[in-house]
Enzyme design. Structure first.
Site, PDB file in Angstrom:
ATOM      1  CE  LYS A   1     -28.739  -6.472  -4.183  1.00 35.08           C
ATOM      2  NZ  LYS A   1     -29.540  -5.444  -3.597  1.00 35.08           N
TER       3      LYS A   1
ATOM      4  CG  HIS B   1     -25.435 -21.005 -19.465  1.00 32.44           C
ATOM      5  ND1 HIS B   1     -24.273 -20.283 -19.407  1.00 32.44           N
ATOM      6  CD2 HIS B   1     -25.072 -22.298 -19.343  1.00 32.44           C
ATOM      7  CE1 HIS B   1     -23.254 -21.116 -19.251  1.00 32.44           C
ATOM      8  NE2 HIS B   1     -23.715 -22.342 -19.203  1.00 32.44           N
ATOM      9  CB  SER B   2     -29.811 -15.486 -19.165  1.00 32.33           C
ATOM     10  OG  SER B   2     -29.691 -15.574 -17.788  1.00 32.33           O
TER      11      SER B   2
ATOM     12  CG  ASP C   1     -23.591 -15.795 -12.778  1.00 35.76           C
ATOM     13  OD1 ASP C   1     -24.076 -16.795 -13.339  1.00 35.76           O
ATOM     14  OD2 ASP C   1     -23.496 -15.672 -11.542  1.00 35.76           O
TER      15      ASP C   1
ATOM     16  CB  SER D   1     -22.577  -8.278 -25.029  1.00 33.69           C
ATOM     17  OG  SER D   1     -23.939  -8.461 -24.765  1.00 33.69           O
ATOM     18  CB  THR D   2     -24.700  -3.074 -26.612  1.00 32.98           C
ATOM     19  OG1 THR D   2     -25.377  -3.670 -27.739  1.00 32.98           O
ATOM     20  CG2 THR D   2     -23.284  -2.705 -27.013  1.00 32.98           C
TER      21      THR D   2
HETATM   22  P1  GTP Z   1     -23.195 -18.937 -15.960  1.00 30.32           P
HETATM   23  O1  GTP Z   1     -23.129 -20.246 -16.567  1.00 30.32           O
HETATM   24  O2  GTP Z   1     -23.944 -18.943 -14.668  1.00 30.32           O
HETATM   25  O3  GTP Z   1     -21.888 -18.284 -15.782  1.00 30.32           O
HETATM   26  O4  GTP Z   1     -24.161 -18.016 -16.880  1.00 30.32           O
HETATM   27  P2  GTP Z   1     -24.011 -16.856 -17.920  1.00 30.32           P
HETATM   28  O5  GTP Z   1     -22.608 -16.485 -18.133  1.00 30.32           O
HETATM   29  O6  GTP Z   1     -24.767 -17.275 -19.116  1.00 30.32           O
HETATM   30  O7  GTP Z   1     -24.658 -15.572 -17.298  1.00 30.32           O
HETATM   31  P3  GTP Z   1     -26.095 -15.385 -16.616  1.00 30.32           P
HETATM   32  O8  GTP Z   1     -27.095 -15.690 -17.633  1.00 30.32           O
HETATM   33  O9  GTP Z   1     -26.137 -16.102 -15.335  1.00 30.32           O
HETATM   34  O10 GTP Z   1     -26.059 -13.827 -16.248  1.00 30.32           O
HETATM   35  C1  GTP Z   1     -25.864 -12.843 -17.158  1.00 30.32           C
HETATM   36  C2  GTP Z   1     -27.068 -11.885 -17.165  1.00 30.32           C
HETATM   37  O11 GTP Z   1     -26.757 -10.763 -17.950  1.00 30.32           O
HETATM   38  C3  GTP Z   1     -28.312 -12.471 -17.794  1.00 30.32           C
HETATM   39  O12 GTP Z   1     -29.443 -11.924 -17.194  1.00 30.32           O
HETATM   40  C4  GTP Z   1     -28.212 -12.017 -19.271  1.00 30.32           C
HETATM   41  O13 GTP Z   1     -29.454 -11.945 -19.930  1.00 30.32           O
HETATM   42  C5  GTP Z   1     -27.627 -10.649 -19.092  1.00 30.32           C
HETATM   43  N1  GTP Z   1     -26.776 -10.155 -20.165  1.00 30.32           N
HETATM   44  C6  GTP Z   1     -25.845 -10.819 -20.912  1.00 30.32           C
HETATM   45  N2  GTP Z   1     -25.199  -9.941 -21.709  1.00 30.32           N
HETATM   46  C7  GTP Z   1     -25.723  -8.720 -21.459  1.00 30.32           C
HETATM   47  C8  GTP Z   1     -25.445  -7.396 -21.942  1.00 30.32           C
HETATM   48  O14 GTP Z   1     -24.568  -7.170 -22.747  1.00 30.32           O
HETATM   49  N3  GTP Z   1     -26.195  -6.381 -21.426  1.00 30.32           N
HETATM   50  C9  GTP Z   1     -27.156  -6.577 -20.492  1.00 30.32           C
HETATM   51  N4  GTP Z   1     -27.836  -5.538 -20.053  1.00 30.32           N
HETATM   52  N5  GTP Z   1     -27.432  -7.800 -20.006  1.00 30.32           N
HETATM   53  C10 GTP Z   1     -26.726  -8.848 -20.483  1.00 30.32           C
HETATM   54  P1  IMP Z   2     -21.047 -25.308  -6.544  1.00 31.75           P
HETATM   55  O1  IMP Z   2     -20.461 -25.293  -7.909  1.00 31.75           O
HETATM   56  O2  IMP Z   2     -22.537 -25.416  -6.520  1.00 31.75           O
HETATM   57  O3  IMP Z   2     -20.366 -26.341  -5.678  1.00 31.75           O
HETATM   58  O4  IMP Z   2     -20.737 -23.902  -5.861  1.00 31.75           O
HETATM   59  C1  IMP Z   2     -19.403 -23.497  -5.537  1.00 31.75           C
HETATM   60  C2  IMP Z   2     -19.229 -22.007  -5.772  1.00 31.75           C
HETATM   61  O5  IMP Z   2     -19.342 -21.745  -7.169  1.00 31.75           O
HETATM   62  C3  IMP Z   2     -20.295 -21.122  -5.111  1.00 31.75           C
HETATM   63  O6  IMP Z   2     -19.683 -19.907  -4.752  1.00 31.75           O
HETATM   64  C4  IMP Z   2     -21.299 -20.874  -6.232  1.00 31.75           C
HETATM   65  O7  IMP Z   2     -22.006 -19.681  -6.035  1.00 31.75           O
HETATM   66  C5  IMP Z   2     -20.357 -20.779  -7.414  1.00 31.75           C
HETATM   67  N1  IMP Z   2     -21.000 -21.142  -8.700  1.00 31.75           N
HETATM   68  C6  IMP Z   2     -21.210 -22.390  -9.191  1.00 31.75           C
HETATM   69  N2  IMP Z   2     -21.789 -22.316 -10.407  1.00 31.75           N
HETATM   70  C7  IMP Z   2     -21.930 -21.015 -10.693  1.00 31.75           C
HETATM   71  C8  IMP Z   2     -22.441 -20.297 -11.851  1.00 31.75           C
HETATM   72  O8  IMP Z   2     -22.868 -20.865 -12.839  1.00 31.75           O
HETATM   73  N3  IMP Z   2     -22.414 -18.941 -11.756  1.00 31.75           N
HETATM   74  C9  IMP Z   2     -21.908 -18.301 -10.685  1.00 31.75           C
HETATM   75  N4  IMP Z   2     -21.419 -18.908  -9.607  1.00 31.75           N
HETATM   76  C10 IMP Z   2     -21.423 -20.258  -9.614  1.00 31.75           C
HETATM   77 MG    MG Z   3     -25.247 -17.784 -14.573  1.00 33.08          MG
END
Ligand code: GTP
Ligand code: IMP
Ligand code: MG
Length: 341
Positions: A257, A43-44, A13, A324-325
């Site tokens: 959360k 991913h977002s 995340d 990233s902002t």
């Molecule tokens: P995973 O594969 O779960 O690790 O996903 P991820 O790394 O793509 O991140 P995820 O989308 O779960 O969470 C990041 C959150 O932050 C999302 O809601 C994005 O839209 C947001 N985001 C990413 N970069 C920025 C930034 O620079 N500023 C703000 N305000 N939000 C951001």
């Molecule tokens: P699993 O990968 O579903 O087996 O979860 C194992 C651990 O990894 C738990 O703590 C999850 O919350 C964490 N986890 C798995 N994938 C993600 C992700 O994409 N973002 C954040 N935590 C993750």
């Molecule tokens: Mg994520």
């Protein structure tokens, strides 16, 4: 020809979706290949006011000229895969998204086992997406591969051949990891980790590229730290403190959360070392410094934010090339030209 890997440096995340979208739209790689664990990711991706949450499709899909491939190391849930093909219909992903013949397949049995096990769902706090039980079956050599599944025939390809051929022809390839360093089965906070290594070397192996072919490894960090699920978190702060700082967050897949903490420089340094980072992307700087929201130039960041970034860069010893902002693709400061040349 550049072969770039992007991986998460913390507990997932970090904003991989956003940064991958930026790289893939700007650099226009021939192939965007998804590595990582599987549909446990969330991913977002945001561009021009549109917002998507993805679990399996490569996050670079906004670039409609790229082929989107899922490597053999990644677990595929056919329902999630097909749902996303429809969900992203507008971007013509059906017809350019393919999965390796050797991707292992998640079934209902795996998702149920993930949710039914109190050890997994409660003690570890898994995402319930079936990834752990599926990887266990894979290791026991009882799981089915994509090539054996009816209804997937038209989506099957040989990802290593495609990726290596593109590199032979001098084209760019972008490999996107999922999860993050702290969730690595080898180097993370075991047993509070995911079911596989999440570092750059494994991301290369996931898509069938040898280590000698990788040019750039981008490790991505959030300007603070978040974690979902259980496990150690040395720099964690209370939800009240996080709320006061305006940095509370909720998960994309689970809606849970997220636990929030301060940036951990020692952890980041180790993450860069084990991943072999050549560059760092730093996200969400606007959440710590709201005056920096949507800044596109380094000079437009506040002095306080610049000092914060420079202090992190000095501690980890790797150039911070992307800042990233904001969540949108446009909210990016790209320092690659000045820092890498
Ligand atoms: P995973 O594969 O779960 O690790 O996903 P991820 O790394 O793509 O991140 P995820 O989308 O779960 O969470 C990041 C959150 O932050 C999302 O809601 C994005 O839209 C947001 N985001 C990413 N970069 C920025 C930034 O620079 N500023 C703000 N305000 N939000 C951001
Ligand atoms: P699993 O990968 O579903 O087996 O979860 C194992 C651990 O990894 C738990 O703590 C999850 O919350 C964490 N986890 C798995 N994938 C993600 C992700 O994409 N973002 C954040 N935590 C993750
Ligand atoms: Mg994520």
């Amino acid at each position: 020809m550049t072969c770039t890997i992007l991986v998460g440096g913390q507990w997932g995340d970090e904003g991989k979706g956003k940064c991958i979208t930026y790289f893939c739209t700007k650099d226009k790689p021939e192939i965007i290949a998804r590595a990582g664990v599987g549909p446990n990711a969330g991913h977002s991706v945001e561009c021009n006011g549109e917002k998507y949450g993805l679990r399996l499709t490569p996050s670079g899909f906004f670039n409609t000229d790229s082929r989107l491939l899922i490597g053999a190391g990644v677990l595929v849930n056919p329902d999630v895969f097909k749902h996303e093909l429809e969900y992203l219909n507008k971007y013509n992903v059906d017809g350019r998204t393919f999965i390796d013949a050797n991707c292992a397949i998640i079934t209902e049995k795996h998702t149920q086992a993930d949710k039914a096990s109190s050890y997994l769902s409660e003690k570890i706090g898994t995402t319930g997406s079936g990834c752990g039980p599926a990887n266990a079956d894979r290791i026991n050599r009882t799981i089915d591969y994509a090539k054996d599944i009816e209804g997937l025939e038209e989506y099957i390809t040989d990802v290593p051949s495609e990726v290596n051929k593109a590199l032979d022809e001098g084209k760019d390839v972008f490999i996107e990891g999922s999860q993050g360093f702290g969730l690595s089965l080898y180097y993370g906070t075991y047993p509070f980790v995911t079911s596989k290594d999440t570092c750059a070397s494994t991301a290369a192996a996931d898509v069938g590229v040898g280590p000698t072919r990788i040019d750039e490894v981008v490790v991505i960090f959030k300007a603070y730290t978040t974690r979902v699920g259980e496990g150690p978190f040395p720099t964690e702060i209370t939800p009240e403190e996080a709320e006061k700082m305006g940095i509370e967050e909720y998960g994309v897949v689970t809606g849970r959360k997220r636990r929030v903490g301060l940036f951990d420089k020692e952890f980041a340094k180790r993450s860069c070392m084990i991943n072999g980072a050549t560059q760092v992307a730093l996200t969400c700087i606007d959440r710590l410094y709201p005056e920096c929201y949507q800044a596109n130039k380094y000079e437009d960041l506040s002095q306080e934010a610049r000092e914060y970034i420079e202090d992190i860069e000095e501690s980890i010893g790797v150039p911070i090339t992307i800042i990233s902002t904001g969540p949108d693709l446009a909210d990016t400061i790209d320092l690659r030209d000045e820092k890498l040349n």
